[in-house]
Design an enzyme around this catalytic site. Sequence first.
Site, short mmCIF file in Angstrom:
data_model
loop_
_atom_site.label_atom_id
_atom_site.label_comp_id
_atom_site.label_asym_id
_atom_site.label_seq_id
_atom_site.Cartn_x
_atom_site.Cartn_y
_atom_site.Cartn_z
N LYS A 196 0.87 -0.98 0.07
CA LYS A 196 -0.08 0.08 -0.03
C LYS A 196 1.04 1.22 0.03
O LYS A 196 0.59 2.11 -0.80
CB LYS A 196 -1.02 -0.23 1.10
CG LYS A 196 -2.17 -0.94 1.11
CD LYS A 196 -2.82 -1.26 2.46
CE LYS A 196 -3.92 -2.55 1.86
NZ LYS A 196 -4.62 -2.79 3.33
N GLN A 199 -4.65 -1.68 9.37
CA GLN A 199 -4.50 -2.88 8.91
C GLN A 199 -5.36 -4.12 9.87
O GLN A 199 -4.71 -4.02 10.94
CB GLN A 199 -3.06 -3.47 8.58
CG GLN A 199 -2.83 -4.70 7.76
CD GLN A 199 -3.40 -4.50 6.37
OE1 GLN A 199 -3.28 -3.58 5.72
NE2 GLN A 199 -4.09 -5.61 6.07
N ASP A 206 -11.27 2.74 4.04
CA ASP A 206 -11.45 1.62 3.87
C ASP A 206 -12.96 1.33 3.76
O ASP A 206 -13.54 0.30 3.31
CB ASP A 206 -10.82 0.69 5.20
CG ASP A 206 -9.68 -0.18 4.68
OD1 ASP A 206 -9.43 -0.31 3.55
OD2 ASP A 206 -8.81 -0.43 5.66
#
Length: 290
Positions: A59, A103, A126
């Site tokens: 990422k 994460q 997200d």
Amino acid sequence: MAATVISGKEISKVFRERLKQSIDLIKSEKVDDPNAIFPGLAVIQVGADPASSIYVNNKKKSCEEVGIVSFSYTLEDTATEAELIELIETLNKDPRVHGILCQLPLPKHMDEFSVINAIDPKKDVDGFHPVNKGLLSIGRDCLVSCTPLGCLMMLKEMNIDISGKNCVIIGRSNIVGKPLAALMLAENATVTIAHSKTKDLKALCRTADILIAAIGRSGFVTEDFVKPGAVVIDVGINRDPDNKVRGDVKYDEVFEVAGAITPVPGGVGPMTIAMLLQNTYKSYLSLTQS
Ligand code: NDP
């Protein structure tokens, strides 16, 4: 007749290139402004799980490639939930940060829901925050989870008609199945969500013009699940005993029946990252232009 391959690898390149051009333009317009702020993504990792580290590094690398500034935070897996939430609250207030990604999975002593809830919904790239989930379900503009959004963008880039089509999604998770169902419904598909308790799954799947597998079981979808000519999207990422990454779809045999199919790797995966970058840019625009 063999299927058309929907290459997420190639389509995601187009998205990243477009994004890079937009960010380059902003940079060139602000070249003389010493206080200029450019799109920024904060990535938080708790603990040192090797798989998470690979995702996090990918990422960060992808951010650099398109000109998004990435900020990394690594907490020990012994960190408390309060410490993590304190970090998130600091990032919520940081004007250089437009996206916050924590994460997953988190260590067991942390409550995922509370942690996600602490993220400013405007920085929730997200698309996991209940505010964004709610907005999606009522068809309002919001930050949409990256994997479902990536699936939709692939279909659109391939000019695949969605309106009026039967779409069966296998999997009802909060991060893939449910948001994808909302997206496909908003595109006027007739959507069915299947799961482990669904009866006669194969017959149901054979009604699908668009079949999406988000199960987490290698090679689960065989050719007898697929109506000839159907579009098959494989979200699954499974590591087989031979250490190869495989999807939920038995690619070789379904390829012979489907009209179009996404490979694994090189399908949904690269699109997920591209959508993360796109969401960060979208947050940047909404936070800096409001
Ligand atoms: P979850 O484990 O949260 O959900 C799996 C879903 O599949 C559940 O709804 C489950 O049903 C259903 N399921 C399991 N077994 C069966 C069965 N025998 N028949 C029918 N349905 C079944 O997984 P995720 O949604 O998080 O992920 C799904 C897959 O996608 C995984 O391989 C994951 O690695 C991958 N993934 C890939 C991403 C990418 O970027 N490409 C991003 C995110 C995930 P029930 O609810 O009844 O248990």
